[in-house]
Enzyme design. Sequence first.
Site: not given
Lengths: 761, 761
Positions: A153, A155, A282-283, A285, A440, A442
């Site tokens: 990817q 990314l 988390y993202y 970071r 991302h 929930h």
Amino acid sequence: MILKNKIHLVLATLLFVMVSCKAQNISKTKKSAKLEHPSLILTKSGVEKIKANLGSVPLFDRTLATVQAEVDAEILNGIEVPIPKDFSGGYTHERHKKNFLIIQKAGVLYQILDDEKYAKYVKDMLFQYAKIYPTLPVHPQTRSYARGKLFWQCLNDSNWLVYTSQAYDCVYNYLTEKERNYLEKDLFRPFAKFISVDNPQFYNRVHNHSTWGNVAVGMIALVMDDSKLLETALHGLKKDNIDPNAKDNDGGFIKKKGQKVGFLANLEEPFSPDGYYTEGPYYQRYAMYPFLVFAEALQNVKPELKIFEYKNGVLLKSINTLLNLTDTEGNFFPLNDGQKGMSYFSRELVSAVDIGYYYGGNQTDLLSIAKDQGEVLLDDTGLAVAIGIRDGLETPFVKKSINLTDGKNGDEGGVAILRAPGSKEDLTLVMKYSAHGLSHGHFDKLSFSYYEGGHEVLQDYGMSRYVNIQQKGGGNYLKENTTWAKQTIAHNTVIQNETSHFKGDFETGSSYHSEKYLFDVSNPKVQVISATESNAYPGTTLHRTQAIIKQDGFENPYLLDIVKINSETENQYDLPFYYFGQIMSTNFKYNVPEVLKPLGSKNGYQHLWNTGEGKSDSGNAKLSWFNKERFYTVTSVVSNEDELIFTRIGAKDPDFNLRNDPGFMIRKKNTKDTYFVNLVESHGHYDPVVEIATNAFSSVKNLKIAYSDEAYVAIQIETNSNDNLFLFSLKDSSNTSKHQIKIDNKTYEWIGAYKLTEINK
Amino acid sequence: MILKNKIHLVLATLLFVMVSCKAQNISKTKKSAKLEHPSLILTKSGVEKIKANLGSVPLFDRTLATVQAEVDAEILNGIEVPIPKDFSGGYTHERHKKNFLIIQKAGVLYQILDDEKYAKYVKDMLFQYAKIYPTLPVHPQTRSYARGKLFWQCLNDSNWLVYTSQAYDCVYNYLTEKERNYLEKDLFRPFAKFISVDNPQFYNRVHNHSTWGNVAVGMIALVMDDSKLLETALHGLKKDNIDPNAKDNDGGFIKKKGQKVGFLANLEEPFSPDGYYTEGPYYQRYAMYPFLVFAEALQNVKPELKIFEYKNGVLLKSINTLLNLTDTEGNFFPLNDGQKGMSYFSRELVSAVDIGYYYGGNQTDLLSIAKDQGEVLLDDTGLAVAIGIRDGLETPFVKKSINLTDGKNGDEGGVAILRAPGSKEDLTLVMKYSAHGLSHGHFDKLSFSYYEGGHEVLQDYGMSRYVNIQQKGGGNYLKENTTWAKQTIAHNTVIQNETSHFKGDFETGSSYHSEKYLFDVSNPKVQVISATESNAYPGTTLHRTQAIIKQDGFENPYLLDIVKINSETENQYDLPFYYFGQIMSTNFKYNVPEVLKPLGSKNGYQHLWNTGEGKSDSGNAKLSWFNKERFYTVTSVVSNEDELIFTRIGAKDPDFNLRNDPGFMIRKKNTKDTYFVNLVESHGHYDPVVEIATNAFSSVKNLKIAYSDEAYVAIQIETNSNDNLFLFSLKDSSNTSKHQIKIDNKTYEWIGAYKLTEINK
């Protein structure tokens, strides 16, 4: 869904090439004028200062020695630039990843140690990449919405360029002009073009992916002193023709119509004014590295941009925010898609803390985090940190109770963290009432997780993925991330009619956020967060109030949890608690089945085994469990009809992708308006070496709703030694309003939204 | 089953009282002659030495300060001697337990610090006990085969007296003769009588219970200088009339006909010449305190007994043995009934190490254990240890591969421990081929557990009990200990026809033991244990060979596991592996059921959920899992017909008493003679902070039985880089015999039972 408007692509490509060529001319002019190298992360003056301090700053010297040992080993090992083939976790992926991490370090070593072998290593590796790049096809793995060339990817290709740009900067003057021209022509410019112009659906977004993409282009633009290219990094591609309905692999929208893009937009939109990043820690970071390293580079090369002051200094603020989004061990709370175990010991946070210290006014509490991390950046910022530590300037980093707003303007709900010292370790509540959090996110409005020190008492499942572990779906998101981890039932919050919030629909969920009702931590003994959600289930309003209360008769502060539900219709409501460890006792009878069946057929319920069911006729359901040498009890107000269900995750899991963790659920059927009221205690201790159990029983004798109407609720908490009322105003959260209710013919009065008061009998 | 021959009890009581009275006279004479106090654990000269060293021996001083703080807090708290009521874990139980632990410490503090407040505290507490004891009925809880008075079982009453005797010794001279007479008449003598004469079924046995009983009587006999009573401790009651068929609560026999009893018999019989205690390390640890503290007292008061030289110095040897029965973190291997987490940090092991150092010739490697423990006994032995540590004399305690025989004469099988250094931590195999281990034994012939450092790779379940946690069956053995933990299926060994070894019958199991075939660790790269079992299933012989092999092509040493089965009949054979963590991958297809059903209906199978089944047609079944940041793979030789079953513990568990751990099982149906061949690898690493997986795949390309006949087996281990044969002689374990077999027309020759050799193609 992937953009394939060929004509537009061709046009965009043409435009880019033209701009690029023009930029090259400009930059050539400017370069000869003044740009020195290195200038991005390392600077000429910085390098001089580092050299002058070598041998006298222990943490810096130690880090340098470690990095040198690592790079020397790789040099000995020889350069490997394999033809790309694998997913993350696979050989070629991990090799290219290692290459960019090592090449950046080798560049730094060349500057600091003046040893040409490092420059040569960087040069040789760059040449190997330049040799294969021009003919390299798109990566053979087809899963990504934006396939890279070196990686599956774009990314990861962008990761590569962010690091490699720094290496190039460090060896810039070691190379001849001819060599530089070759590298720029065959490697860096086509590389930048590929991840931007050739992949606008990747580049022209507000997303952590695009942040990496923008920064990759921006970093190489800075090294090449190409202001047009830099413009593309800061503000995105002028044209992209992205379909406003297009989505990425995670189901997230690519780009809303008219949305601003580029680095500055990525800084502007996902960060709230409190520095909370909407995707979660988390993202955050993950994105912090490109955000900060590019900010540092911009500050060095383009100080006039005042990037660290952008949006009220949100970048520096976000470092502090991110550090607050950790448990006492430094692990990030796994909100939304987050892999557990990620912590402020990650390399991204080493950068963040060092850069934050250097550019953020030398906050000495950051030094204690850096000391814990045990390593620093090998640049001006790391040197400053290491000197601060050497000189004993560090002060403790105290994590306090904090409310973090979500949304660009801070008006899209948020995340509250309540912390209270316990007899053994801090108790921490994380309550989420935020916006969806992009792709991302929930579906877990008003959910919470609860920690004691570094232990999860009541968990957030996190994501269903083993990042970079090849055996598990190529290290990518597993299908259970969608079918389980994102579903509401995977979280400690209310589920109506076995359907996830917003019916689990991303577009709907992305349109709404919960609303803060009250956050008040002015009294350290009664800290309160309260929020409402009225869109997750149209026609139903959820109002959850959680308080961490330090009270006589309890060894530790306890968590009082009140969910008020009002609905226009009769529904089934489930409230699960995902604990860890071994059940010790219940105060109610239950039966375990002979055969385990899934609790439901969809929306995540298909993944839960029903391992037992009971009912309580005492007005309370009490479950005690034991984990990590400690006892925990949840006491819940229940009716005779409430179903008390034990569960275990793991049904319908053909690849054993899920963790088989236990849960306990309270189910209310055929109900319109109701309450869930729970009290969670941490109590006692058992050490298998000593074999003595202390305080192994709950202190709660009885828990009940002593009063409730539309405007007020009063929860009575009876222990063996005392009897208390938690009085709460549901409609007026002002801290000056006066309230009055009558319970058992006794009048209670209070000012402000809540009061904890003892009942004198 | 409990003895109730009243006439005999009356007679025995009479005899005891007569002896006692006589002894009192004798002791009075002797006492005036010379017995000084303290004399058991502390001695007059020892106390002087301690006083002279105060302030100059850090570890001793620290321990003293800790103990003083603890006792001072209890003195402030006041004395509580409640009327006995509760099971272990309950208030009265834990209070009386705390009392005896504190009173012993207070006695020591009085001696060392010369502060009368400690003596007064001991005296006051003893007086409170003396006040209630004469009229105290038998404990109200009726579960025990030998109910105590202070506690629900005589065992705990004996604990009390072992500690309290020491306290009495320390304040002996502080008390007046009248006070002593009162205490002895109303408390100590009737207490000693109750746990011995009144409970011969408890006292006159070979069992850890009786050890405590004998020592309790022996300790108080030494303080009171009562040689007749001491005789009763050393050699038991002369008469008991115990029914040879009587059993205790755990199903163990009380006493075999003609069996010797008393302390010396308890030292003689359960210990093998290697110092292995047949019940296993958890109970060895428990028994070590009375064994050693009484030995120390005997050595001080009756040095002529030379107790530490008894049975070739088995007591001192057993300390070393017990330390070897721990993982790298000091946790005991939970063989038989053992609660996990018990370790050499327990108070019993602090005693053992200190006493072992002092009386065992000052082995300096014990000092490193003592240093880890961080505390010492407050007596001569602890002082010696603390001085040794202060003076830097400690050397590492190196745990080697070791074979420990079981049985009084060392001829009843044993336990082998193979250890090999891995890339990260030591790998340790514990293979059990011992005798049954009395009432705490499990039906698990030829079972094993496997460790990496302090982590369990393949676990022994241990016992199903939460010691002293009241909520769980009063802290006692749970019924699942019998229905699950003791059953063969709960262990990593072969089960025939879903029936436990010896049909799970204690009496049958107690009559047999496995036989060692070979233990050879002379080559550190190929360490082998091999043993046979031919009685667990009449008509079937099991021969298990396990080797820890360090070989090129593998990151870590691997475990090669070969089970050869020969039977007169066709049977079903199951071999389970109880791993921990998350499944990563398999090389075979499997299906997971829609509904979970128990794997069987009895013998422990009723507790296993069948969570998936598959078959492999490649000749190998390979299962990889991930735990504690590491990867593990078991590769097994299988036929197309072998059933590969995934399991989880927890079915038919109405009180949620079991841990819900996963398992993997290979099942062979309708088979007479066969092999199970498995290779267990630890490989690679994954750190969620770095998110890089290294060496995540098994190195085994193919595993097969290259040769087999009655006398030989050869296992071929093929990797990507090499191809090896493990050649093994099944009938001749001599290390000088020559062997020869032909495989693929190539002749292989070797000397000794085994050889690992590369195949040159």
